[in-house]
Design an enzyme around this catalytic site. Structure first.
Site, PDB file in Angstrom:
ATOM      1  N   CYS A  82       0.724  -1.241   0.091  1.00 48.35           N
ATOM      2  CA  CYS A  82      -0.112  -0.058  -0.047  1.00 48.35           C
ATOM      3  C   CYS A  82       1.007   1.173   0.204  1.00 48.35           C
ATOM      4  O   CYS A  82       1.573   1.606  -1.116  1.00 48.35           O
ATOM      5  CB  CYS A  82      -0.893  -0.012   0.988  1.00 48.35           C
ATOM      6  SG  CYS A  82      -2.295   1.257   0.994  1.00 48.35           S
ATOM      7  N   HIS A 183      -4.076  -4.984  -0.081  1.00 46.09           N
ATOM      8  CA  HIS A 183      -3.451  -5.569   1.263  1.00 46.09           C
ATOM      9  C   HIS A 183      -3.578  -6.821   1.482  1.00 46.09           C
ATOM     10  O   HIS A 183      -4.559  -7.541   1.594  1.00 46.09           O
ATOM     11  CB  HIS A 183      -4.343  -4.809   2.271  1.00 46.09           C
ATOM     12  CG  HIS A 183      -4.085  -3.319   2.406  1.00 46.09           C
ATOM     13  ND1 HIS A 183      -3.248  -3.046   3.458  1.00 46.09           N
ATOM     14  CD2 HIS A 183      -4.819  -2.331   1.929  1.00 46.09           C
ATOM     15  CE1 HIS A 183      -3.262  -1.658   3.257  1.00 46.09           C
ATOM     16  NE2 HIS A 183      -4.234  -1.413   2.576  1.00 46.09           N
ATOM     17  N   GLU A 185      -2.341  -8.944   3.561  1.00 48.82           N
ATOM     18  CA  GLU A 185      -2.857  -9.262   4.738  1.00 48.82           C
ATOM     19  C   GLU A 185      -4.279  -9.303   5.129  1.00 48.82           C
ATOM     20  O   GLU A 185      -4.579  -9.733   6.134  1.00 48.82           O
ATOM     21  CB  GLU A 185      -1.979  -8.498   5.814  1.00 48.82           C
ATOM     22  CG  GLU A 185      -2.580  -7.019   6.050  1.00 48.82           C
ATOM     23  CD  GLU A 185      -1.997  -6.032   4.993  1.00 48.82           C
ATOM     24  OE1 GLU A 185      -1.620  -6.338   3.944  1.00 48.82           O
ATOM     25  OE2 GLU A 185      -2.218  -4.750   5.163  1.00 48.82           O
TER      26      GLU A 185
END
Lengths: 201, 253
Positions: A82, A183, A185
């Site tokens: 990001c 993202h 994650e």
């Protein structure tokens, strides 16, 4: 063993989530702002959330910016996430303008106001012809985005493109350096699989 | 445009999931981490926790809950309830929330929205707006309520949505109190009005009882928040998505 992953802590908001995800896929993680730890690690992950000017400034202040640049130039696998991708560029237009780390040429621009901003949610990405094996499995997949600014579609090493108002670079690969605007994650199994491949890279 | 999102919402109190009707008559509905992990496994696009007790005494309980959830759930997590300051906001993000929602404190002090947005970026800030129809208004007006819906503020709802979007909210979580827990469907007139007034994503909330209701809300909103239909096992997230896909909506597999 894949060796230590230095997760660069300069105050980024998504630090904990990235740490959790890396541990979930078996990484040995050192959350650090110590340049020496970044230097000794096998891999480096640069998280990032919020505004590019503040992240770039925080990274310089923490003293870890030089070590990250050194890791990139020294051939170590580095992943920017990001705003961690955005600060690799020379400049950004956010909040009156920001100077990035300048590893990659170009400017981070705002997405068009013709669509809802921020771009929040799951969007599909597509691979460019030069997309490397690390990012290739993401072709056609939905990934989680939360941003209003992005690298241009013709950025150096652009490997994944996404559309929100215009096409932009959602993932890039330049040698040992990988950057993603989404993202991993927070992108469930597809994102964790990317982190897993990064550990094996 | 991103895919339309389906967001199961868990109202939590003292570390447990609870569900009420029109913000009243709370009943226990299980362990939040287990529920969040279940929704994650089902392919929910996001999970939301709203701490409806939201007292300063149990901030620690909420932070612990967020920490435990973030270690198991690799989908976006939004957390709200009782956020009064920069400190509350940052603590939740640091614990592993991706987005934090503010409600009452924003009405009390609108400048808080600007400050939180600058602090972590607008993408991390959701402003939750709870509204109730003003009886006898034509065209219809909605009034903002705070403190878990217990206190009317006199603030007009659509104008307030516009103001917080201008101040830096990254998303709006718009709840119709008239519909909350009733399973009578979203307040579509409200959704149409607000979605036509702001340029940030809007999450529709309050009243989902059928899959058709989700489809109705997503004609206007970017995301559909629902509680009862998922908690009670009436529908799964994949069932909701299959229904929406059939109706021509872009949803993530």
């Amino acid at each position: 063993m894949t060796g230590l992953v230095a997760l660069v802590d300069y105050g980024a908001g998504n630090l904990r989530s990235v740490e959790n995800a890396l541990r979930e896929v078996g990484a040995e993680v050192a959350v650090t702002r110590d340049p020496a730890v970044v230097r000794s690690a096998a891999r480096v992950v640069v998280p990032g959330q919020g505004s590019m000017p503040e992240c770039a400034e925080a990274m310089r202040k923490s003293g870890v910016a030089d070590a990250v640049v050194e890791a990139i130039r020294g051939g170590k696998p580095v992943l920017g996430i990001c705003v961690g991708l955005q600060i690799l560029f020379e400049r950004g237009v956010e909040a009156g303008g920001a100077r990035g780390l300048g590893v990659l040429p170009g400017t981070i621009e705002r997405l068009p106001d013709t669509v809802k901003l921020p771009h929040i949610g799951w969007s599909r990405v597509r691979a460019t012809p030069s997309c490397p094996p690390l990012l290739r499995p993401l072709d056609g997949q939905y990934l989680y985005f939360a941003h209003s600014y992005a690298a241009p579609a013709d950025a150096q090493g652009a490997a994944l493109l996404c559309d929100h108002g215009r096409p932009y670079c959602a993932g890039l690969s330049v040698g040992n350096l990988t950057g993603v605007q989404f993202h991993p994650e927070k992108s469930q199994a597809v994102g964790l699989a990317l982190l897993s491949r990064f550990l094996a890279s | 445009m991103p895919a339309k999102r389906i967001i199961p919402c868990l109202d939590v109190k003292n570390g447990r999931v609870v569900k009420g009707v029109k913000f009243q008559n709370l009943r226990d509905a299980g362990d939040p981490v287990e529920a969040a992990a279940r929704y994650d496994a089902q392919g929910a696009d996001e999970v939301t926790y709203l701490d409806i007790a939201a007292t300063q005494e149990n901030r620690g309980t909420l932070l612990d809950l967020v920490t435990r959830t973030a270690a198991r759930v690799f989908a976006p997590l939004t957390v709200g309830g009782g956020v009064r300051s920069e400190k509350d906001f940052v603590e939740l993000l640091r614990a592993g929330a991706d987005k934090v929602s503010v409600n009452s404190s924003a009405v009390k002090e609108p400048g808080l929205v600007d400050r939180l947005s600058r602090l972590a970026g607008c993408q991390a800030l959701v402003v939750a707006v709870d509204v109730k129809r003003r009886p006898g208004t034509s065209p219809t007006e909605w009034e903002v309520h705070v403190a878990g819906g217990s206190r009317p503020t006199g603030v007009e709802g659509v104008a307030w949505c516009r103001e917080v979007a201008d101040r830096g909210a990254g998303e709006l979580l718009l709840t119709s109190m008239d519909r909350d827990g009733t399973r009578a469907g979203y307040d579509l007139e409200l959704l149409e009005k607000v979605c036509g007034s702001v340029r940030v994503p809007v999450i529709a909330s309050g009243g989902v009882g059928t899959l058709e209701h989700l489809a109705e809300g997503l004609r206007f909103a970017d995301a559909a928040l629902a509680a009862s239909i998922f908690h009670d096992g009436q529908f799964t997230v994949p069932e909701a998505k299959a229904f929406l896909r059939e109706r021509g909506f872009e949803v993530r597999p």
